[in-house]
Design a protein around this motif. Structure first.
Motif, short mmCIF file in Angstrom:
data_model
loop_
_atom_site.label_atom_id
_atom_site.label_comp_id
_atom_site.label_asym_id
_atom_site.label_seq_id
_atom_site.Cartn_x
_atom_site.Cartn_y
_atom_site.Cartn_z
N VAL A 1 0.86 -1.19 0.00
CA VAL A 1 0.00 0.00 0.00
C VAL A 1 0.89 1.24 0.00
O VAL A 1 1.89 1.31 0.71
CB VAL A 1 -0.93 -0.01 1.23
CG1 VAL A 1 -1.74 1.26 1.32
CG2 VAL A 1 -1.86 -1.22 1.17
N TYR A 2 0.51 2.26 -0.79
CA TYR A 2 1.33 3.46 -0.94
C TYR A 2 1.15 4.41 0.24
O TYR A 2 0.61 5.52 0.10
CB TYR A 2 0.95 4.21 -2.22
CG TYR A 2 1.13 3.47 -3.52
CD1 TYR A 2 1.78 2.23 -3.59
CD2 TYR A 2 0.64 4.01 -4.71
CE1 TYR A 2 1.93 1.57 -4.79
CE2 TYR A 2 0.80 3.35 -5.92
CZ TYR A 2 1.43 2.13 -5.95
OH TYR A 2 1.59 1.48 -7.15
N GLN A 3 1.64 4.00 1.39
CA GLN A 3 1.43 4.82 2.58
C GLN A 3 2.56 4.58 3.58
O GLN A 3 3.00 3.45 3.77
CB GLN A 3 0.09 4.47 3.24
CG GLN A 3 -0.24 5.24 4.50
CD GLN A 3 -0.73 6.65 4.23
OE1 GLN A 3 -1.07 6.98 3.09
NE2 GLN A 3 -0.75 7.48 5.24
N GLN A 4 3.03 5.65 4.20
CA GLN A 4 3.92 5.54 5.34
C GLN A 4 3.11 5.74 6.61
O GLN A 4 2.13 6.47 6.62
CB GLN A 4 5.05 6.56 5.25
CG GLN A 4 6.03 6.29 4.13
CD GLN A 4 7.18 7.29 4.11
OE1 GLN A 4 7.40 8.03 5.06
NE2 GLN A 4 7.90 7.33 3.00
N SER A 5 3.55 5.09 7.68
CA SER A 5 2.71 4.94 8.86
C SER A 5 2.16 6.25 9.41
O SER A 5 0.97 6.34 9.71
CB SER A 5 3.49 4.22 9.96
OG SER A 5 4.68 4.93 10.28
N ASP A 6 2.98 7.26 9.57
CA ASP A 6 2.53 8.47 10.27
C ASP A 6 2.44 9.68 9.35
O ASP A 6 2.42 10.81 9.82
CB ASP A 6 3.48 8.77 11.43
CG ASP A 6 4.92 8.95 10.97
OD1 ASP A 6 5.21 8.56 9.82
OD2 ASP A 6 5.73 9.48 11.75
N LYS A 7 2.37 9.44 8.05
CA LYS A 7 2.39 10.56 7.11
C LYS A 7 1.21 10.48 6.14
O LYS A 7 0.81 9.39 5.74
CB LYS A 7 3.69 10.60 6.34
CG LYS A 7 4.93 10.65 7.27
CD LYS A 7 6.08 11.30 6.60
CE LYS A 7 7.23 11.53 7.58
NZ LYS A 7 7.70 10.32 8.23
N THR A 8 0.71 11.63 5.74
CA THR A 8 -0.35 11.69 4.73
C THR A 8 0.26 11.67 3.34
O THR A 8 1.21 12.41 3.07
CB THR A 8 -1.18 12.97 4.90
OG1 THR A 8 -1.81 12.96 6.18
CG2 THR A 8 -2.25 13.08 3.81
N ASN A 9 -0.27 10.83 2.48
CA ASN A 9 0.18 10.80 1.09
C ASN A 9 -0.54 11.92 0.34
O ASN A 9 -1.65 11.75 -0.14
CB ASN A 9 -0.12 9.44 0.46
CG ASN A 9 0.46 9.30 -0.93
OD1 ASN A 9 0.65 10.29 -1.64
ND2 ASN A 9 0.72 8.08 -1.35
N GLN A 10 0.13 13.06 0.25
CA GLN A 10 -0.50 14.22 -0.39
C GLN A 10 -0.71 14.01 -1.88
O GLN A 10 -1.58 14.66 -2.49
CB GLN A 10 0.38 15.46 -0.18
CG GLN A 10 0.52 15.89 1.28
CD GLN A 10 -0.65 16.74 1.75
OE1 GLN A 10 -1.73 16.71 1.16
NE2 GLN A 10 -0.45 17.49 2.81
N ALA A 11 0.05 13.09 -2.49
CA ALA A 11 -0.11 12.85 -3.93
C ALA A 11 -1.50 12.28 -4.24
O ALA A 11 -2.07 12.58 -5.29
CB ALA A 11 0.97 11.90 -4.42
N GLU A 12 -2.04 11.46 -3.34
CA GLU A 12 -3.39 10.92 -3.55
C GLU A 12 -4.41 12.06 -3.55
O GLU A 12 -5.28 12.12 -4.42
CB GLU A 12 -3.74 9.89 -2.49
CG GLU A 12 -5.11 9.26 -2.71
CD GLU A 12 -5.56 8.36 -1.58
OE1 GLU A 12 -6.43 7.50 -1.81
OE2 GLU A 12 -5.04 8.51 -0.43
N HIS A 13 -4.30 12.95 -2.58
CA HIS A 13 -5.24 14.08 -2.50
C HIS A 13 -5.08 15.00 -3.70
O HIS A 13 -6.08 15.49 -4.26
CB HIS A 13 -5.02 14.84 -1.19
CG HIS A 13 -5.33 14.04 0.04
ND1 HIS A 13 -6.59 13.98 0.59
CD2 HIS A 13 -4.54 13.24 0.81
CE1 HIS A 13 -6.58 13.20 1.67
NE2 HIS A 13 -5.34 12.74 1.81
N LEU A 14 -3.84 15.25 -4.11
CA LEU A 14 -3.59 16.10 -5.28
C LEU A 14 -4.25 15.52 -6.52
O LEU A 14 -4.91 16.24 -7.28
CB LEU A 14 -2.07 16.23 -5.51
CG LEU A 14 -1.64 16.95 -6.79
CD1 LEU A 14 -2.03 18.42 -6.74
CD2 LEU A 14 -0.13 16.79 -6.99
N ALA A 15 -4.09 14.20 -6.74
CA ALA A 15 -4.64 13.56 -7.93
C ALA A 15 -6.17 13.58 -7.91
O ALA A 15 -6.82 13.87 -8.93
CB ALA A 15 -4.12 12.13 -8.04
#
Length: 267
Positions: free
Chosen positions: A104-118
């Motif tokens: 899964v494209y996710q790090q434990s304590d960080k928001t994947n801003q690329a998903e929101h951007l897309a």
């Protein structure tokens, strides 16, 4: 429809060239690097080398870097896509991709801003897209495994008969929809246009919901990192020489010796 022997990845290379022309003519700003990888089908060794070095040919990769992986690929259902009720199809548009199989494209304590951007870009441009997990590995995999940035996403053009095989075992041309090429180009243009503005949270985002359930345990993560590192070490002599296959017995012997040396050094 467009039928090609190598839609994977000639079609997406064409989109990248189109984007470069668009950037030259519009100058929207931002610092953008285009990477055309070699040996993508050999456990993504070019992308693995970049991820391990934490550096492209021109820029370091850090926690503020956004990585968008563009590809034409199969969109078969996976256990994860079934679990989150996100079954992709070949007819409903390009996919904003959030996983490679069990990665899964996710790090434990960080928001994947690329998903929101897309997702925001697709909404802003009013584009018909899909969004969810996909099967198999792609060039996103090493960037997730080596964890240099949390902002990694895939944009996948559904490609039927990938590698010219059907599910029945017959040979067919790869098939993609021309409309998906146009939609993907527009999506990426909108993402580039929006990148310097504050990124709003999108309520359709999946990663933070599915990561706690489908995250890799430490043993699996370590095992996959080792496997990708070994594959990179094995393929590195070919990348450095620019010759993917030996041309005679002498070059085959030299390549074999380099493989042995690389394998020993990677342990």
């Amino acid at each position: 429809m467009m039928f090609m022997r190598s839609a994977d990845n000639l079609a997406t290379s064409a989109i990248m060239l189109e984007l470069i022309e668009w950037l030259i003519s519009t100058s929207p700003g931002g610092n953008i690097t285009f990477i055309f990888n070699k040996l993508e089908e050999v456990r993504q060794v070019s992308a693995t080398g970049i991820a391990k070095r934490k550096h492209t040919m021109s820029e370091p990769i850090d926690q503020n870097t956004f990585i968008i992986i563009l590809e034409a690929a199969s969109v078969e259902p996976t256990p994860l896509s079934e679990a989150v009720h996100k079954k992709m199809t070949y007819t409903d548009g390009p996919v904003i991709r959030v996983s490679d199989g069990d990665i899964v494209y996710q790090q434990s304590d960080k928001t994947n801003q690329a998903e929101h951007l897309a997702l925001n870009a697709a909404a802003n441009a009013r584009l018909e897209i899909q969004h969810g997990p996909l099967t198999n590995n792609c060039n996103s995999t090493p960037h997730i495994l080596f964890g240099n940035t949390p902002h990694v996403i895939g944009v996948t053009i559904p490609c039927e008969h990938k590698h010219n095989f059907t599910n029945e075992g017959t040979f067919e041309h790869e098939a993609i929809r021309i409309s998906d090429l146009h939609t993907t180009t527009k999506l990426l243009q909108q993402m580039i246009t929006d990148i310097d503005a504050p990124i709003k949270r999108n309520t359709s985002a999946l990663l933070e919901q599915i990561y706690p359930v489908y995250r890799l345990d430490l043993q699996s993560l370590t095992s996959k990192r080792k496997l990708w590192s070994q594959s990179y070490a094995w393929a590195l002599p070919r990348l450095q020489s620019g010759r993917l296959f030996p041309t005679n017995q002498l070059s085959a012997t030299r390549l074999r010796l380099k493989h042995i040396k690389a394998s020993i050094q990677s342990r």
